[in-house]
Design a protein around this motif. Structure first.
Motif, mmCIF file in Angstrom:
data_model
loop_
_atom_site.group_PDB
_atom_site.id
_atom_site.type_symbol
_atom_site.label_atom_id
_atom_site.label_comp_id
_atom_site.label_asym_id
_atom_site.label_seq_id
_atom_site.Cartn_x
_atom_site.Cartn_y
_atom_site.Cartn_z
ATOM 1 N N MET A 1 47.390 74.597 23.663
ATOM 2 C CA MET A 1 47.416 75.754 22.793
ATOM 3 C C MET A 1 48.489 75.592 21.714
ATOM 4 O O MET A 1 48.253 75.912 20.558
ATOM 5 C CB MET A 1 47.668 77.008 23.665
ATOM 6 C CG MET A 1 47.742 78.276 22.912
ATOM 7 S SD MET A 1 46.094 78.630 22.260
ATOM 8 C CE MET A 1 46.393 80.121 21.446
ATOM 9 N N LEU A 2 49.655 75.079 22.111
ATOM 10 C CA LEU A 2 50.751 74.877 21.168
ATOM 11 C C LEU A 2 50.376 73.829 20.127
ATOM 12 O O LEU A 2 50.683 73.979 18.947
ATOM 13 C CB LEU A 2 52.021 74.455 21.927
ATOM 14 C CG LEU A 2 53.268 74.279 21.071
ATOM 15 C CD1 LEU A 2 53.615 75.593 20.370
ATOM 16 C CD2 LEU A 2 54.424 73.803 21.904
ATOM 17 N N LYS A 3 49.665 72.784 20.555
ATOM 18 C CA LYS A 3 49.236 71.740 19.618
ATOM 19 C C LYS A 3 48.286 72.313 18.578
ATOM 20 O O LYS A 3 48.383 71.997 17.391
ATOM 21 C CB LYS A 3 48.553 70.591 20.368
ATOM 22 C CG LYS A 3 49.500 69.718 21.142
ATOM 23 C CD LYS A 3 48.744 68.581 21.793
ATOM 24 C CE LYS A 3 49.673 67.735 22.626
ATOM 25 N NZ LYS A 3 48.959 66.623 23.269
ATOM 26 N N LYS A 4 47.372 73.163 19.010
ATOM 27 C CA LYS A 4 46.411 73.765 18.080
ATOM 28 C C LYS A 4 47.127 74.638 17.060
ATOM 29 O O LYS A 4 46.788 74.647 15.877
ATOM 30 C CB LYS A 4 45.377 74.591 18.839
ATOM 31 C CG LYS A 4 44.395 73.750 19.626
ATOM 32 C CD LYS A 4 43.393 74.618 20.343
ATOM 33 C CE LYS A 4 42.448 73.774 21.182
ATOM 34 N NZ LYS A 4 41.464 74.584 21.894
ATOM 35 N N LEU A 5 48.137 75.366 17.513
ATOM 36 C CA LEU A 5 48.908 76.221 16.624
ATOM 37 C C LEU A 5 49.671 75.385 15.597
ATOM 38 O O LEU A 5 49.695 75.722 14.410
ATOM 39 C CB LEU A 5 49.871 77.094 17.429
ATOM 40 C CG LEU A 5 50.703 78.096 16.639
ATOM 41 C CD1 LEU A 5 49.808 79.078 15.896
ATOM 42 C CD2 LEU A 5 51.651 78.834 17.553
ATOM 43 N N LEU A 6 50.259 74.292 16.049
ATOM 44 C CA LEU A 6 50.985 73.399 15.136
ATOM 45 C C LEU A 6 50.039 72.765 14.112
ATOM 46 O O LEU A 6 50.379 72.650 12.928
ATOM 47 C CB LEU A 6 51.731 72.317 15.917
ATOM 48 C CG LEU A 6 52.951 72.789 16.705
ATOM 49 C CD1 LEU A 6 53.513 71.662 17.544
ATOM 50 C CD2 LEU A 6 54.013 73.324 15.757
#
Length: 162
Positions: A1-6
């Motif tokens: 999820m954090l990767k997608k946000l970044l």
């Protein structure tokens, strides 16, 4: 999820970097961010904009000193727009068209003289070919001389072996 946000944030940042800058709404800093526009031109743009918004690219080029069709095309390629439109190039004005016709007429006699210039080019090419042939002949003579020396050295060695 954090990767997608970044990734999403990076994409939004990239889109913001390549966003078009409208000359009628841009600040001096935004104008300076366009490659080719420095503080001098951005000041001229802002001064002219105070007199009224630019209607189109032709109005922009006419009013801002130091900006011609070539610069306008460069600025547009870098993201500058006038009322949201990119520079499409201007058709030559009648005066420019007359100049182009005059240049074409002047070029016609030069084209007629081209066949006379062709023999001069052939003479130059012939001189270059002659030089190349002389250089090759000199190299061949040097190689033949070296071969003769090698043969002379080989003769005594061959007779000694008998």
């Amino acid at each position: 999820m954090l990767k997608k946000l970044l990734v999403l944030m990076a994409m939004l940042y990239a889109a913001a970097c390549f966003a078009a800058v409208d000359v009628n709404k841009a600040t001096a800093a935004e104008l300076d961010s366009i490659k080719g526009i420095g503080p001098g031109i951005s000041t001229k743009i802002l001064d002219e904009r105070k007199k009224g918004s630019f209607k189109d690219w032709t109005d922009f080029v006419d009013r801002v000193k130091g900006v011609g069709d070539k610069n306008a095309a460069k600025f547009s390629a870098e993201g500058l727009t006038v009322n949201g439109d990119a520079f499409k190039g201007a058709a030559p004005t009648p005066a420019k068209a007359k100049k182009a016709d005059a240049k074409a007429a002047e070029a016609a006699p030069a084209d007629a003289a081209a066949p006379a210039a062709a023999p001069a080019m052939d003479a130059k090419a012939q001189t270059a070919a002659d030089k190349a042939a002389a250089k090759k002949a000199k190299a061949d003579a040097k190689a033949a001389k070296a071969a003769d020396k090698a043969a002379a050295k080989a003769k005594p060695a061959a007779s000694a072996a008998k």
